[in-house]
Design an enzyme around this catalytic site. Structure first.
Site, PDB file in Angstrom:
ATOM      1  N   LEU A 264       0.972  -1.526  -4.747  1.00  0.00           N
ATOM      2  CA  LEU A 264      -0.103  -0.551  -4.553  1.00  0.00           C
ATOM      3  C   LEU A 264      -1.409  -0.954  -5.227  1.00  0.00           C
ATOM      4  CD1 LEU A 264       2.028   2.674  -5.083  1.00  0.00           C
ATOM      5  CD2 LEU A 264       1.057   1.864  -2.937  1.00  0.00           C
ATOM      6  N   ARG A 265      -1.439  -2.174  -5.806  1.00  0.00           N
ATOM      7  CA  ARG A 265      -2.673  -2.588  -6.485  1.00  0.00           C
ATOM      8  C   ARG A 265      -3.850  -2.640  -5.511  1.00  0.00           C
ATOM      9  NH1 ARG A 265       0.381  -6.618  -9.667  1.00  0.00           N
ATOM     10  NH2 ARG A 265       0.760  -5.674 -11.696  1.00  0.00           N
ATOM     11  N   GLY A 266      -3.591  -3.088  -4.284  1.00  0.00           N
ATOM     12  CA  GLY A 266      -4.659  -3.188  -3.284  1.00  0.00           C
ATOM     13  C   GLY A 266      -5.315  -1.839  -3.023  1.00  0.00           C
TER      14      GLY A 266
END
Length: 327
Positions: A264-266
């Site tokens: 979920l970093r993006g």
């Protein structure tokens, strides 16, 4: 490249920027120049870690204890630290070390600060980051993510705050970074050599005029520099007021899903970068154009590499963005 650096300065929580590009394209020059655009910071005088006087997240344990005891602390203003990390640096030089001799003979826990302590509340720049030892890259990324550096030596533990904008640069010809490390950089910019003859001549002329008379050259761009500095300072103050609609957040996550971005970093970085860009433009609400400006920088390095793929990762992101957000 410039936009990625400016957005990280506005909101350091974006997580830094990795700049890959051809030799001699001005990567290091641009990165070192960003420090001139930053306002001075207030630090506790004689503190080893550039501690903030009022923000608990940005102060060392020693300063916290003094404040709780009611000790009056002097402060001073300094330039934002811009620390270069050399390729040959040891782990002790980067993280700092505990003086074991003093601890054993005098019973005093003395910490020798490393580059992570000096870079707190500033910029840590690693040139040729793809040539740096993997375990050092891990240490840097862990500190950048957690905001703290912990040193364990001979049964003695010491920790200090280490919040910095991590900037790396490199040449793809000298090897790529491991995907799991690349993913930890918030943004990724790719630089190509300028092909346009007129632009090349303009760059050469500016470089020549700087070599001949650096002071006159700096004076010529002083007004532009001050204007940009003020825009960045205002954006830093405005950032807390900027919001992003739920529908737009859904679309960002839809793009990440279609591109098969792991984790979920993006999503998180794109949301933060879009808000920083809106603040940079003086807006209170993020719109589609703000997302379009930053999303490629945030996602291009998070795509799974296919050796048979001929399409550039940036173009692939752009195709999906146009499909979801419209041309």
């Amino acid at each position: 490249m410039k936009l990625a650096l400016i957005l990280n300065v506005i909101d350091p929580r974006i997580g830094g920027v990795m700049i890959m590009g051809d030799r001699g394209t001005g990567k290091s020059t641009t990165i070192r120049a960003i420090a001139d655009l930053l306002p001075e910071i207030e630090i506790v005088q004689d503190d080893l870690f550039n501690s903030h006087i009022s923000d608990y997240e940005l102060m060392s344990d020693d300063v916290k204890n003094k404040i709780q005891e009611g000790v009056s602390l002097e402060t001073t203003f300094v330039n934002v630290p811009m620390i270069d990390l050399p390729l040959g640096a040891t782990e002790d030089r980067v993280c700092g070390t505990i003086d074991i001799e003093k601890a054993l003979t005098e019973g005093i826990k003395t910490f020798e600060p490393g580059l992570l302590a000096k870079a707190h509340r500033g910029i840590l720049y690693v040139d040729e980051v793809n040539l740096l030892d993997d375990h050092l890259v891990d240490v840097l990324l862990d500190s950048a993510a957690s905001g703290w550096n912990t040193v364990e030596r001979e049964g003695i533990s010491m920790r200090h705050p280490s919040r910095f904008v991590l900037v790396g640069s490199g040449n793809p010809e000298e090897g790529e970074l491991r995907p799991q490390l690349l993913d930890r950089f918030g943004m990724h910019a790719e630089i190509r050599t300028v092909k346009e003859p007129n632009l090349r001549v303009q760059i050469v002329e500016q470089r020549s005029s700087f070599d001949e008379n650096p002071d006159a050259c700096l004076q010529e761009f002083q007004d532009k520099q001050e204007r940009l500095k003020n825009v960045i300072i205002n954006a830093q103050k405005k950032l807390i007021e900027v919001s992003i609609d739920y529908d737009l957040r859904i679309k960002i996550s839809e793009i990440c899903g279609l591109l098969d971005v792991d984790g979920l970093r993006g999503d998180i970085v794109t949301n933060r970068a879009a808000k920083a860009f809106a603040a940079y433009k003086g807006k209170d609400l993020v719109d589609i154009e703000d997302v379009k400006q930053v999303i490629t920088l945030c996602l291009r390095h998070r795509l799974r590499k296919d050796p048979l793929e001929t399409v550039d990762s940036g173009s692939k992101v752009q195709q999906v963005v146009n499909k979801i957000l419209g041309n």
